[in-house]
Design a protein around this motif. Structure first.
Motif, PDB file in Angstrom:
ATOM      1  N   ARG A  49      41.759  23.538 -15.939  1.00 26.21           N
ATOM      2  CA  ARG A  49      43.427  23.773 -15.580  1.00 26.21           C
ATOM      3  C   ARG A  49      43.910  23.334 -14.876  1.00 26.21           C
ATOM      4  O   ARG A  49      44.979  23.064 -14.739  1.00 26.21           O
ATOM      5  N   ARG A  50      43.596  22.308 -13.969  1.00 24.32           N
ATOM      6  CA  ARG A  50      44.203  21.382 -13.091  1.00 24.32           C
ATOM      7  C   ARG A  50      45.140  21.503 -12.845  1.00 24.32           C
ATOM      8  O   ARG A  50      45.618  21.672 -11.566  1.00 24.32           O
ATOM      9  N   PHE A  51      44.237  22.470 -11.842  1.00 22.76           N
ATOM     10  CA  PHE A  51      44.477  23.359 -10.589  1.00 22.76           C
ATOM     11  C   PHE A  51      44.849  22.727  -9.472  1.00 22.76           C
ATOM     12  O   PHE A  51      44.204  21.465  -8.990  1.00 22.76           O
ATOM     13  N   ARG A  52      45.499  22.474  -8.658  1.00 24.07           N
ATOM     14  CA  ARG A  52      45.548  21.906  -7.639  1.00 24.07           C
ATOM     15  C   ARG A  52      44.852  22.531  -5.924  1.00 24.07           C
ATOM     16  O   ARG A  52      44.880  24.325  -5.626  1.00 24.07           O
ATOM     17  N   PHE A  53      43.969  22.091  -5.045  1.00 22.83           N
ATOM     18  CA  PHE A  53      42.883  22.385  -4.336  1.00 22.83           C
ATOM     19  C   PHE A  53      43.306  22.223  -2.812  1.00 22.83           C
ATOM     20  O   PHE A  53      44.134  21.411  -2.663  1.00 22.83           O
ATOM     21  N   PHE A  54      42.767  23.119  -2.529  1.00 27.22           N
ATOM     22  CA  PHE A  54      42.427  22.245  -0.715  1.00 27.22           C
ATOM     23  C   PHE A  54      43.557  23.344   0.077  1.00 27.22           C
ATOM     24  O   PHE A  54      44.382  24.288  -1.171  1.00 27.22           O
ATOM     25  N   SER A  55      43.992  22.412   1.168  1.00 25.49           N
ATOM     26  CA  SER A  55      44.944  23.582   2.097  1.00 25.49           C
ATOM     27  C   SER A  55      46.630  23.995   1.160  1.00 25.49           C
ATOM     28  O   SER A  55      47.069  24.924   1.330  1.00 25.49           O
ATOM     29  N   TYR A  56      47.253  22.912   0.763  1.00 28.25           N
ATOM     30  CA  TYR A  56      47.991  23.217  -0.193  1.00 28.25           C
ATOM     31  C   TYR A  56      48.308  22.889  -1.405  1.00 28.25           C
ATOM     32  O   TYR A  56      49.126  22.922  -2.126  1.00 28.25           O
ATOM     33  N   GLY A  57      47.255  23.731  -1.534  1.00 27.24           N
ATOM     34  CA  GLY A  57      46.219  23.959  -3.290  1.00 27.24           C
ATOM     35  C   GLY A  57      46.739  25.193  -3.701  1.00 27.24           C
ATOM     36  O   GLY A  57      48.141  26.018  -3.308  1.00 27.24           O
ATOM     37  N   ASP A  58      46.190  25.696  -4.972  1.00 29.86           N
ATOM     38  CA  ASP A  58      46.208  26.976  -5.165  1.00 29.86           C
ATOM     39  C   ASP A  58      45.624  27.816  -4.744  1.00 29.86           C
ATOM     40  O   ASP A  58      44.629  27.736  -4.244  1.00 29.86           O
ATOM     41  N   ALA A  59      45.374  28.728  -5.534  1.00 27.97           N
ATOM     42  CA  ALA A  59      45.146  30.099  -5.035  1.00 27.97           C
ATOM     43  C   ALA A  59      43.784  31.020  -5.832  1.00 27.97           C
ATOM     44  O   ALA A  59      44.355  30.634  -6.950  1.00 27.97           O
ATOM     45  N   ALA A  72      55.256  30.012  -5.340  1.00 28.38           N
ATOM     46  CA  ALA A  72      55.115  29.822  -6.837  1.00 28.38           C
ATOM     47  C   ALA A  72      53.794  28.903  -7.436  1.00 28.38           C
ATOM     48  O   ALA A  72      53.643  28.396  -8.631  1.00 28.38           O
ATOM     49  N   SER A  73      52.809  29.032  -6.356  1.00 26.70           N
ATOM     50  CA  SER A  73      51.861  28.703  -6.716  1.00 26.70           C
ATOM     51  C   SER A  73      50.396  29.119  -8.087  1.00 26.70           C
ATOM     52  O   SER A  73      51.312  30.240  -7.945  1.00 26.70           O
TER      53      SER A  73
END
Length: 344
Positions: A330-340, A25-26
């Motif tokens: 766009r407020r992506f989520r960063f680093f290990s548990y983040g987006d791709a 779902a990322s």
């Protein structure tokens, strides 16, 4: 180029503290290497739209061990170890580790981690130590499962929980030995892999045990002075055959993560992938000539990191940093548990 050429502003609230569910779902930022093409965005579950029949997906099948140990010294002061690699093979008791404590660790110190005991044998500088445990082999592995913690990176500002034991592993994790997850692989589910297979996308795996070479920071602005720590890798005969078959049919080699890239590029010679085990200290930065990898699935990496430098080498520094700026906007989520990101 210098270290400051790989910096970018990142609001702290965009650093992912928890994984999304389900894994795929990322979000996925699609970054064409052609600088004239526009960025686009998909859900990771839609990765099949970007891959073609005949492509070869290459994942890292390393498995994270409970490598973080919290304990005490004989004096009663606190200490912590992050196990990086065994020094006498998988059955031995000696390990290389990152260590820290209330006062500096020194050779001869004895450490206790619950029922597990260790002694510091040597200091290697830079926070690295050689330690010997009071047991090895299966007994040590069982003790680590009992007292060790999953080695979540320090920018995840919480203690690991029971869910991280499963969620901080990829679904293809098979070979124990990593001190960190190959995080690009965390987005894959068995269902997504099955859909890719049904589409005609082939899949293989290599093994690189993530250690200090992947996550230690660059110290100093002159990149020519940086030396990567070696990491262990393995390329099976099956992986080498899959690589050759992909080249023969004109498919693309799609690396999942920077660790897969470093393994493939380290083991590639004359356009062929050499099977076998080895150690790599390959530092990939702009100017590097890629031989093995045609497309890349990767997470969003720390500023000034060797991982970001690798991605910039693959798709161009200005293009990648512009994409990172868009990901922040766009407020992506960063680093290990983040987006791709997908770069091709």
């Amino acid at each position: 180029m210098t270290l400051s050429d790989f910096d970018y502003p990142l609001p702290e609230e965009l650093i992912a503290q928890e994984p999304v569910s389900p894994r795929d779902a990322s979000r996925l930022l699609v970054v064409p290497r052609d600088g004239g093409a526009a960025l686009s965005e998909l859900r990771f579950a839609e990765l099949e739209r970007l891959l073609r029949p005949g492509d070869l997906l290459v994942l890292n099948d390393t498995r994270v061990i409970p490598a973080r140990l919290l304990g005490t010294k004989e004096s009663g002061g606190r200490c912590e170890l992050l196990l990086l690699e065994p020094l006498e093979g998988e059955e031995g008791a000696r390990w290389r580790a990152l260590g820290q404590s209330s006062k500096p660790l020194r050779p001869g110190m004895r450490l206790a981690f619950g029922a597990l005991a260790a002694a510091v044998e040597a200091a290697q500088g830079g926070g690295l130590f050689e330690v010997r445990f009071d047991r090895g082999g299966a007994a040590l592995r069982a003790a680590l499962e009992a007292v060790g913690r999953m080695p979540l990176p320090p920018y995840i500002r919480r203690e690991p929980n029971a869910a991280d034991r499963e969620r901080y592993q990829t679904v293809v994790a098979r070979v124990p030995g990593s001190a960190a997850a190959p995080t690009a692989g965390l987005h894959f589910t068995p269902e997504l892999l099955a859909r890719l297979s049904a589409r005609g996308v082939e899949r293989t795996a290599v093994t690189l045990h993530v250690g200090a070479g992947t996550f230690l920071p660059v110290r100093g602005d002159d990149l020519d002075q940086h030396r990567m720590h070696e990491e262990r890798y393995e390329v099976s005969a099956e992986a080498a055959h899959a690589f050759a078959a992909c080249r023969a049919r004109g498919g693309r080699v799609v690396a999942v993560g920077t660790t897969a890239v470093r393994t493939l590029e380290s083991a590639c010679e004359g356009g062929a992938l050499r099977p076998g085990s080895g150690r790599t200290a390959l530092f990939i930065r702009p100017g590097f000539r890629f031989q093995a990898v045609d497309a890349l699935v990767t997470n969003l990496h720390l500023p000034r990191s060797t991982l970001l430098m690798l991605v910039c080498a693959f798709a161009g520094r200005e293009r990648v940093l512009a994409a990172y700026g868009e990901a922040v906007a766009r407020r992506f989520r960063f680093f290990s548990y983040g987006d791709a990101m997908f770069l091709a």
